[in-house]
Write a protein that holds these residues in place. Structure first.
Motif, short mmCIF file in Angstrom:
data_model
loop_
_atom_site.label_atom_id
_atom_site.label_comp_id
_atom_site.label_asym_id
_atom_site.label_seq_id
_atom_site.Cartn_x
_atom_site.Cartn_y
_atom_site.Cartn_z
N VAL A 106 0.84 -1.20 0.00
CA VAL A 106 0.00 0.00 0.00
C VAL A 106 0.87 1.25 0.00
CG1 VAL A 106 -1.73 1.29 1.31
CG2 VAL A 106 -1.88 -1.20 1.19
N VAL A 107 1.96 1.22 0.78
CA VAL A 107 2.88 2.36 0.82
C VAL A 107 3.52 2.58 -0.54
CG1 VAL A 107 5.01 3.23 1.86
CG2 VAL A 107 3.35 2.02 3.26
N LEU A 147 2.37 2.02 -3.44
CA LEU A 147 1.43 2.61 -4.39
C LEU A 147 1.05 4.04 -4.02
CD1 LEU A 147 -0.95 -0.45 -4.87
CD2 LEU A 147 0.94 0.27 -6.33
N GLY A 148 1.02 4.35 -2.71
CA GLY A 148 0.53 5.66 -2.29
C GLY A 148 1.59 6.71 -2.04
N LEU A 189 2.39 9.97 -4.21
CA LEU A 189 1.44 11.08 -4.18
C LEU A 189 1.97 12.27 -3.37
CD1 LEU A 189 -1.89 9.09 -3.61
CD2 LEU A 189 -1.01 10.02 -5.76
#
Length: 343
Positions: free
Chosen positions: A172-173, A175-176, A179
């Motif tokens: 998750v990290v 992919l995020g 940003l």
């Protein structure tokens, strides 16, 4: 004869696992090409696609028969890629920020371990599981958990739960985290430092940084390996603190736990590049080869992540990991922006 056959079988399983990971990596590459054709550019790079594709396949099909081969692709191949990456990095480009980066790494790891243990105890986790979650997030993910577990005599289910959540939330990290670049206005160099200070494991740092830029990947890897170097002292400290537990023998602490071979290889290769002994063409070839091997390793990593295991890990562990992640990202951003770390 049986021993020879067993060794041959083990080698066969290893190569079948590597070929399986390579097939997933090839699928990711084809998807990236199609993506570029339809959208005009690779919005999601092959490296990330290989990780996601591997996880998706593992969700429906557990490749237990070739698991050792997949683990080889995810670990040993990745370590080879990291060593090659050293040939692309001129240490002079980060030398001026060396003391600041070293202080940032030490501060980040210390606060993460202390904060993670505190959050774990407040959330009601058993003391040893709180230590494993804290160390896994602070140093280098699963490798740190596996290294510290025997030092504190952790139970198997505590180790499994800590590893499961760290692996899943690490994705998750990956992919995020990019940003943050437009949200906070980070340069690619600064983003590499933030990723190196916050992302759990070495492969996840590569997955979070190289799709952004080569510069982010190089700096992120360097900062992350500085964190990994603290694994030895961390293991030693916890082994000392738990040395008097009844009925337990003291675990052996080997030099390989303190300084993994790929860190030595990465440092030597970077030193050779810094000394001017590596031609630009060789550096470019090393970079391309490292990227290819890393995509295969990402596929292997995805194939080894058991998404279903998250259900067994519990909400309390997830809350601790998420809280610690938020603290690490905030701390890393503060260090980068307050101290003006830039290329």
């Amino acid at each position: 004869m049986p021993k020879t056959r067993s060794a041959v079988d083990a080698i066969g399983i290893r190569w079948i696992g590597v070929l399986t990971a390579s097939g997933v990596a090839g699928l990711a590459w084809l998807l990236a090409r199609e993506e570029a054709h339809l959208l005009g550019s690779e919005v999601v790079e092959p490296l990330v696609l290989a990780l996601l594709a591997g996880m998706l396949i593992r969700f429906f099909i557990a490749p237990t028969a070739i698991e050792r081969g997949i683990e080889f692709a995810a670990k040993e191949l990745l370590e080879m890629a990291i060593v090659l990456l050293g040939l692309t990095l001129d240490l002079r480009s980060v030398a001026h920020a060396g003391p600041v980066l070293a202080a940032a790494v030490l501060t980040s790891v210390t606060i993460a371990i202390a904060g993670g243990m505190t959050l774990g105890r407040l959330a009601g986790l058993p003391p040893k599981q709180a230590i494993l979650v804290a160390v896994g997030n602070a140093v280098c993910g699963n490798s740190a958990i596996a290294a510290v577990a025997p030092a504190i005599r952790a139970k198997k289910h505590e180790v499994a739960n800590a590893i499961a959540l760290t692996a899943i939330l690490g994705v998750v990290v990956v992919l995020g985290l990019p940003l943050l670049i437009p949200l906070v206005g980070l340069s690619h160099y600064q983003y590499g430092v933030v990723a190196g200070l916050t992302v759990y494991a070495v492969p996840q740092v590569l997955a979070a940084t190289f799709p952004v830029s080569v510069e982010s990947g190089q700096i992120g890897t360097l900062v992350k390996l500085m964190r990994v170097l603290l694994l030895g002292p961390v293991v030693a400290v916890f082994a000392f603190l738990h040395r008097n537990e009844q009925g337990q023998a003291s675990p052996r602490l080997s030099l390989s736990r303190f300084v993994p071979w790929f860190i030595v290889g990465f440092t030597l290769c970077a030193s050779v590049r810094t000394a001017g002994a590596v031609s630009p063409s060789l550096a470019n070839n090393a970079q391309a080869t490292s990227k290819l091997i890393t995509i295969i390793a990402m596929a292997g990593l995805g194939l080894s992540v058991d998404v279903q295991a998250v259900r067994d890990s519990g909400r309390r562990v997830a809350l601790v990991v998420l809280g610690l992640l938020a603290a690490l990202v905030t701390l890393a951003l503060g260090i980068v922006l307050v101290f003006g770390i830039a290329a």
